[in-house]
Write an enzyme that holds these catalytic residues in place. Structure first.
Site, mmCIF file in Angstrom:
data_model
loop_
_atom_site.group_PDB
_atom_site.id
_atom_site.type_symbol
_atom_site.label_atom_id
_atom_site.label_comp_id
_atom_site.label_asym_id
_atom_site.label_seq_id
_atom_site.Cartn_x
_atom_site.Cartn_y
_atom_site.Cartn_z
ATOM 1 N N GLU A 1 59.438 58.933 5.649
ATOM 2 C CA GLU A 1 60.642 59.748 5.788
ATOM 3 C C GLU A 1 60.925 60.634 4.575
ATOM 4 O OE1 GLU A 1 62.618 60.194 8.389
ATOM 5 O OE2 GLU A 1 61.426 58.834 9.631
ATOM 6 N N SER B 1 84.681 9.663 43.126
ATOM 7 C CA SER B 1 84.605 8.332 42.518
ATOM 8 C C SER B 1 84.426 8.363 41.011
ATOM 9 C CB SER B 1 83.458 7.545 43.150
ATOM 10 O OG SER B 1 83.732 7.274 44.510
#
Length: 791
Positions: free
Chosen positions: A95, A467
């Site tokens: 860059e 249950s």
């Protein structure tokens, strides 16, 4: 004109004059002065000295692994000292090689790029890192001469106000790198699943290639172009002396392990959403941008185990269901290109769901189906792989279920070259596990798939517990003088219309059998409904309603009727896990906790949970009540309806209870080992029968066991120490004051009971049959113990 502006104009003149021909020097001076005049109108950049970009809300596991991020931008802010040299060098190589030499605009670089771009396939950019920062932070994306002029001006201003290190730090954190990742730290996690400090030269080169074109050089969607860019950057790193020839060769030969978006996910989406809601409630929309880091109590290995257990449990159930047909039918054009487009579009509309992969049928016959996925490679499904969709291959199959070319189906890969047709489940499931001593949630799965259904069944689904609720009624009975050896008659009960004030009610046992007098221990292990009802009659429904509220249940969702004995109220899986935690921890009510710590992005602690102290202020039942109940719950996993638990996991320190509601609408298992308690639920969002043979022991218990096999892998076998106030007589535990001869001896022993079993088919396979909900039965709480037991 202020001094920075004058200085900037002079510097620009000098730079441009060095490049200009003699005849245009005067024009350049005019341009430079004009630029200097515009300088005061530029935006203030002093705030960049304290750079604070939008940082997402990050949700972490207990050991710091990333679970989820919320916000527009994925970003993890690092200081320049925390960014490794290999990453900085890779970026500078491609860059801005002269970043530390130029003053913002690299005139030599501009000339070099211009010459290089003449007649060359690979063009070189002339934007410096400082120019890119100016563009990305302050300027719009429009392309115009005006914007370019302001970019140059801002570049000089940034160079004047900030150090090179500050500019580079902003760039490394700000730049967009695809997949919603901003900055190289976030990109390293996104593409490699690792921290930036651990990247190799090859990985750094790949990441450094992204700023120029994040989409074009994306290694996930464009691996060939990404590879070519990476090799070019490695060459540039060698040319600029950042690496030597040997390192360059090794980097080129290194095979990158690119992380797919679905790879490495912890699959805690429901828990992450709970965190998101809590943070937004506390901080508003700032929760998405201020960089909050939330550490949860989730354990990664256990969360993955829970996720897999729920998925497998649901898919096992789904394999027993009828085939509902393809998800979609499309036309397959004759033109190959058009056909490929049609297939791609159809599969994009029906994305993969974990290991349930989407595919389009190309050929279909009773013996073979040929299908294709987005890779374009056809594959065959034969033999047992066709069995789940057999009805769709029949000549008599209806148009909505018939497999034919153009059908979009789900498949599972069962081997290297073997496949099986399946379908997306309609049934849902939930699982939650927590530490009974602290309330810390260790794993949470709110449903089969978060993308498909975001409704969190752990916290939002109010269902009948069946249950699995009985232990709370039995716990209340211990305080009324009942012992594990109290004999209760498992005999029929019938309530006439005059008793109910409405329709008659004749409750049944799940198996349709009445076994007569039996101990409380055996009755709970076999989940006998008649015994539970008789025990609730002894306790009194009002008293029982108050008792269950101690465990964290909402009293108004458990009306004081006899149906409470069969779990006809409403609970959430989270409530059930918390309720059973009271038994597991010796009698303390501890609220569940998911968030343990909240910090800002700099590490400042904003919230930290304090582990609760198990003291008298949290005690809701006596320690001896929990101890005796645990001995009963342990019997269930040893010889009762959950006997598979101890036999399969090979350890005795397991406690729990199955539950199946009327017409098998809800299937439960809730249980624990002293260090962890977990609740599992399976059912449809719109309540309907799961199947006449489906029970909590068959559906939910396997999910629980699968999770526990991982959670207890390194956990030693634990035992509960007998507390004060209990005695052991004949191998059975009693309250000291309710020992043999002093406890309730029997309940309902004079009631007649049949000597043969009823036909279970007549009962529709229901474990619990309730009276009409509009006319519930109320027990008379004024009856004493002496009135209710007969001996």
């Amino acid at each position: 004109m202020d001094h920075p502006a004058l200085w900037m104009g002079i510097r620009l003149v000098v730079g441009l004059a060095g490049l200009a021909a003699a005849g245009v020097a005067g024009l350049l001076i005019v341009i430079a002065i004009a630029l200097a005049m515009a300088y005061p109108n530029l935006p203030d950049v002093t705030s960049l000295a304290d750079y604070r970009p939008k940082l997402p809300l990050r949700v972490l596991s207990a050991d710091g692994q990333l679970i989820e991020e919320f916000g527009e931008e994925r970003r993890n802010l690092l200081t320049i000292k925390e960014i490794p040299d290999v990453m900085i060098n890779a970026v500078l190589a491609i860059e801005d090689t002269r970043f530390f030499e130029h003053s913002g605009v690299d005139y030599r670089g501009m000339v070099r790029a211009g010459l290089a771009n003449l007649g060359r396939a690979k063009s070189q950019g002339a934007s410096t890192i400082t120019m890119q920062v100016a563009r990305n932070v302050y300027l719009s994306a429009e392309k115009s001469y005006t914007r370019k002029i302001y970019e140059v001006l801002l570049t000089f201003k940034l160079e004047h106000m900030l150090t090179k290190e500050q500019i580079l730090e902003i760039y490394m954190n700000q730049i967009f790198l695809g997949q919603r990742a901003y900055g190289f730290s976030a990109a390293s996690q996104t593409y490699f699943g690792k921290q930036l400090k651990d990247v190799t030269i090859a990985e750094a080169a790949m990441l450094a290639g992204l700023p120029q074109a994040p989409s074009a050089y994306n290694p996930i969607s464009n691996p060939k172009r990404s590879r070519a860019r990476q090799l070019h950057i490695i060459d540039r790193m060698e040319q600029n002396g950042f690496i030597n020839a040997a390192e360059a060769m090794q980097a080129k030969e290194e095979k990158l392990a690119i992380r797919r978006l679905s790879q490495g996910r912890i699959h805690a989406e429901f828990a992450a959403e709970m965190v998101r809601q809590a943070m937004v409630a506390q901080y508003g929309d700032e929760a998405y941008t201020r960089g909050l880091i939330v550490t949860t109590t989730l354990r990664v290995d256990e969360q993955l185990a829970a996720y897999k257990a729920v998925r497998q449990g649901v898919l096992d159930y789904e394999s027993r269901q009828i085939y509902r047909g393809p998800e979609l039918f499309i036309d397959l054009p004759n033109d190959p290109a058009a056909r490929d487009d049609a297939i791609d579009n159809a599969l994009n509309e029906r994305p993969d769901n974990g290991d349930l992969l989407s595919a389009v049928v190309l050929e279909a016959s009773p013996r073979k189906v040929v299908a294709v996925r987005q890779d374009g490679e056809p594959f065959e499904i034969t033999g047992d792989g066709l069995r789940p969709a057999r009805s769709g291959l029949s000549e008599k199959a209806g148009p909505n279920i018939k497999l034919r070319p153009g059908a979009v189906v789900r498949v599972i890969k069962t081997g290297d070259k073997s496949w099986r047709i399946t379908q997306l489940p309609e049934v849902e499931a939930a699982f939650v596990a927590l530490d009974p001593r602290t309330g810390a949630i260790r794993a949470l799965v709110g449903g089969f798939d978060f993308r498909k259904n975001k409704f969190n069944h752990v916290t939002q689904a109010w269902r009948q517990p069946g249950s699995s609720f009985k232990p709370f009624i039995y716990s209340a009975a211990l305080e009324k003088g009942v012992s594990p050896m109290t004999v209760v008659n498992d005999a029929p009960l019938f309530y006439s219309a005059s008793d109910t004030g409405g329709k008659p009610w004749e409750p049944k046992n799940y198996d349709g059998q009445f076994e007569g007098p039996m101990s409380v221990r055996r009755a709970l292990a076999k989940s006998k409904n008649m015994v539970s009802i008789r025990i609730l009659q002894l306790v009194g429904t009002q008293s029982a309603q108050s008792w269950v509220a101690r465990f964290g249940f909402d009293a108004d969702k458990h009306p004081p009727y006899l149906t409470m004995a069969l779990g006809a109220g409403a609970v959430t899986p989270m409530q059930m896990a918390s309720g059973y935690a009271v038994f597991a921890n010796g009698g303390y009510r501890v609220p569940p906790t998911l968030i343990s710590r909240v910090t800002d992005h700099r590490g400042k602690v904003l919230f930290e949970a304090t582990p609760p102290e198990l003291n008298d202020s949290r005690r809701v039942i006596d320690e001896r009540n929990a101890f005796v109940m645990n001995s009963l719950l342990q019997e269930i996993t040893r010889t009762g309806t959950a006997a598979r638990a101890q036999s399969s996991l090979g350890r005795p320190d397991l406690y729990g209870k199955t539950g199946t509601t009327n017409d098998a609408v809800d299937a439960w298992f809730v249980g624990f080992q002293p260090s962890v308690v977990a609740a599992t639920w399976v059912g449809y969002d719109t309540p309907r029968n799961l199947g006449s043979r489906e029970t909590g022991g068959g559906l939910s218990l396997p999910i629980w066991m699968s999770y526990m096999s991982q959670a207890l892998k390194s956990e030693p076998v634990a035992t509960y120490k007998p507390p004060r106030g209990v005695i052991s007589v004949g191998g059975e535990w009693y309250y000291e004051e309710y020992g043999p001869g002093n406890s309730v001896h029997g309940i309902g022993l004079d009631d007649p009971w049949p000597g043969q079993a009823l036909d279970p088919a007549l009962l529709g396979g229901a474990e619990a049959t309730y009276p009409p909900p509009s006319e519930p039965i109320r027990s008379d709480d004024r009856r004493s113990i002496l009135d209710l037991f007969r001996n």
